[in-house]
Design a protein around this motif. Structure first.
Motif, PDB file in Angstrom:
ATOM      1  N   UNK A 151      37.626  38.273  48.877  1.00 51.18           N
ATOM      2  CA  UNK A 151      38.850  37.852  48.204  1.00 51.18           C
ATOM      3  C   UNK A 151      38.519  36.731  47.228  1.00 51.18           C
ATOM      4  N   UNK A 152      38.875  36.925  45.969  1.00 51.55           N
ATOM      5  CA  UNK A 152      38.577  35.944  44.929  1.00 51.55           C
ATOM      6  C   UNK A 152      39.890  35.528  44.278  1.00 51.55           C
ATOM      7  N   UNK A 153      40.095  34.221  44.127  1.00 52.44           N
ATOM      8  CA  UNK A 153      41.320  33.738  43.501  1.00 52.44           C
ATOM      9  C   UNK A 153      41.359  34.173  42.039  1.00 52.44           C
ATOM     10  N   UNK A 154      40.305  33.857  41.269  1.00 52.30           N
ATOM     11  CA  UNK A 154      40.270  34.187  39.838  1.00 52.30           C
ATOM     12  C   UNK A 154      38.993  34.959  39.525  1.00 52.30           C
ATOM     13  N   UNK A 155      39.167  36.169  39.025  1.00 46.48           N
ATOM     14  CA  UNK A 155      38.032  36.957  38.570  1.00 46.48           C
ATOM     15  C   UNK A 155      38.020  36.961  37.047  1.00 46.48           C
ATOM     16  N   UNK A 156      36.891  36.569  36.474  1.00 45.90           N
ATOM     17  CA  UNK A 156      36.714  36.687  35.029  1.00 45.90           C
ATOM     18  C   UNK A 156      36.066  38.052  34.811  1.00 45.90           C
ATOM     19  N   UNK A 171      34.734  46.085  49.093  1.00 43.70           N
ATOM     20  CA  UNK A 171      36.136  45.887  48.719  1.00 43.70           C
ATOM     21  C   UNK A 171      36.307  44.474  48.161  1.00 43.70           C
ATOM     22  N   UNK A 172      36.790  44.373  46.934  1.00 43.72           N
ATOM     23  CA  UNK A 172      37.021  43.079  46.277  1.00 43.72           C
ATOM     24  C   UNK A 172      38.465  43.007  45.824  1.00 43.72           C
ATOM     25  N   UNK A 173      39.181  42.004  46.314  1.00 48.24           N
ATOM     26  CA  UNK A 173      40.575  41.770  45.941  1.00 48.24           C
ATOM     27  C   UNK A 173      40.656  40.451  45.184  1.00 48.24           C
ATOM     28  N   UNK A 174      41.355  40.457  44.052  1.00 55.49           N
ATOM     29  CA  UNK A 174      41.546  39.231  43.282  1.00 55.49           C
ATOM     30  C   UNK A 174      43.031  38.945  43.124  1.00 55.49           C
ATOM     31  N   UNK A 175      43.354  37.661  43.032  1.00 59.05           N
ATOM     32  CA  UNK A 175      44.753  37.270  42.850  1.00 59.05           C
ATOM     33  C   UNK A 175      45.119  37.167  41.373  1.00 59.05           C
ATOM     34  N   UNK A 176      44.141  36.857  40.533  1.00 57.95           N
ATOM     35  CA  UNK A 176      44.358  36.792  39.089  1.00 57.95           C
ATOM     36  C   UNK A 176      43.079  37.252  38.407  1.00 57.95           C
ATOM     37  N   UNK A 181      38.989  35.033  27.379  1.00 57.50           N
ATOM     38  CA  UNK A 181      39.294  33.652  27.023  1.00 57.50           C
ATOM     39  C   UNK A 181      39.083  33.449  25.513  1.00 57.50           C
ATOM     40  N   UNK A 182      38.996  34.555  24.807  1.00 59.91           N
ATOM     41  CA  UNK A 182      38.729  34.522  23.363  1.00 59.91           C
ATOM     42  C   UNK A 182      39.793  33.709  22.622  1.00 59.91           C
ATOM     43  N   UNK A 183      39.318  32.924  21.664  1.00 61.11           N
ATOM     44  CA  UNK A 183      40.223  32.137  20.837  1.00 61.11           C
ATOM     45  C   UNK A 183      40.991  31.075  21.599  1.00 61.11           C
ATOM     46  N   UNK A 184      40.479  30.685  22.757  1.00 65.63           N
ATOM     47  CA  UNK A 184      41.143  29.661  23.550  1.00 65.63           C
ATOM     48  C   UNK A 184      42.386  30.144  24.276  1.00 65.63           C
ATOM     49  N   UNK A 185      42.611  31.462  24.306  1.00 66.24           N
ATOM     50  CA  UNK A 185      43.802  32.035  24.945  1.00 66.24           C
ATOM     51  C   UNK A 185      43.401  32.764  26.227  1.00 66.24           C
ATOM     52  N   UNK A 186      44.145  32.517  27.298  1.00 68.34           N
ATOM     53  CA  UNK A 186      43.928  33.194  28.579  1.00 68.34           C
ATOM     54  C   UNK A 186      44.690  34.517  28.556  1.00 68.34           C
ATOM     55  N   UNK A 187      43.933  35.618  28.692  1.00 62.57           N
ATOM     56  CA  UNK A 187      44.543  36.944  28.723  1.00 62.57           C
ATOM     57  C   UNK A 187      44.247  37.576  30.076  1.00 62.57           C
ATOM     58  N   UNK A 188      45.299  37.927  30.819  1.00 61.53           N
ATOM     59  CA  UNK A 188      45.137  38.545  32.128  1.00 61.53           C
ATOM     60  C   UNK A 188      44.960  40.051  31.979  1.00 61.53           C
ATOM     61  N   UNK A 189      44.224  40.643  32.917  1.00 60.62           N
ATOM     62  CA  UNK A 189      43.928  42.074  32.876  1.00 60.62           C
ATOM     63  C   UNK A 189      45.160  42.915  33.212  1.00 60.62           C
ATOM     64  N   UNK A 190      46.055  42.393  34.045  1.00 61.70           N
ATOM     65  CA  UNK A 190      47.212  43.217  34.433  1.00 61.70           C
ATOM     66  C   UNK A 190      48.500  42.683  33.900  1.00 61.70           C
TER      67      UNK A 190
END
Length: 190
Positions: A151-156, A171-176, A181-190
């Motif tokens: 279980x990982x809190x943040x997966x890059x 099995x790998x579960x992530x919370x976020x 991180x391109x251009x200083x912006x955080x973009x989530x996968x989902x």
């Protein structure tokens, strides 16, 4: 976890296209309520896996791993990054590089606290290249214990760590999951 993602956007500091600083909520200062919610979420996801012990790597993963272990009603074991004077000579050890610290360290677990009878849930804060995770997985394998999941809190996800773990059939579960991180912006996968 929408609340976690909101906090990452509000408090995360994009240092570069590869590095996200989460000191305000995960890596230096800890929000107890959010941490307990994360522990509940991991416990919910892994409750049916028969976990007997939660394992993490010192130090940033300890708070979330503790919350998870508390919710599951099992002990928490953390791999030390430094050998102490009281350490047993036959500790399980693996040498791992640290992406954010830019150094190589040993991670160690006493054979006294992990056995072939254990079903291990590995919880950690962030996965980037996955070096610490791979090291801890090797230790778990050498102990004879069964790794039931990670279980990982943040997966890059733009870095190879999460994929490498999944490619091992783990099995790998992530919370976020952060896609960019391109251009200083955080973009989530989902």
């Amino acid at each position: 976890m929408d609340k976690l993602k909101q906090r990452i956007v509000e408090e995360g500091v994009v240092v570069s296209n590869q590095v996200l600083k989460l000191d305000g909520l995960l890596n230096h200062q800890v929000d107890p309520q959010l941490t307990m919610e994360m522990g509940k979420e991991f416990a919910k996801r892994f409750r049916d896996a028969g976990v007997t012990r939660v394992v993490t790597v010192e130090s940033s993963g300890i708070s979330v791993a503790f919350a998870t272990a508390y919710e599951l009603g099992v002990p928490l074991l953390f791999a030390r990054r430094k050998k102490t004077l009281l350490a047993e000579p036959d500790m399980l050890c693996e040498r791992v590089p640290s992406f954010t610290k830019g150094i190589v360290t040993d991670i160690l677990i006493s054979r006294e606290f992990i056995s072939a009878d254990d079903k291990i849930l590995f919880i950690d804060d962030i996965i980037a290249n996955g070096d610490a995770a791979r090291g801890l997985i090797k230790i778990i394998e050498r102990s004879g214990a069964e790794l039931v999941g990670v279980g990982i809190v943040v997966e890059k996800s733009f870095q190879p760590g999460g994929k490498a773990i999944r490619d091992q059939g783990i099995r790998l579960e992530t919370l976020a999951q952060i896609e960019s991180l391109e251009g200083g912006k955080i973009t989530f996968a989902d």
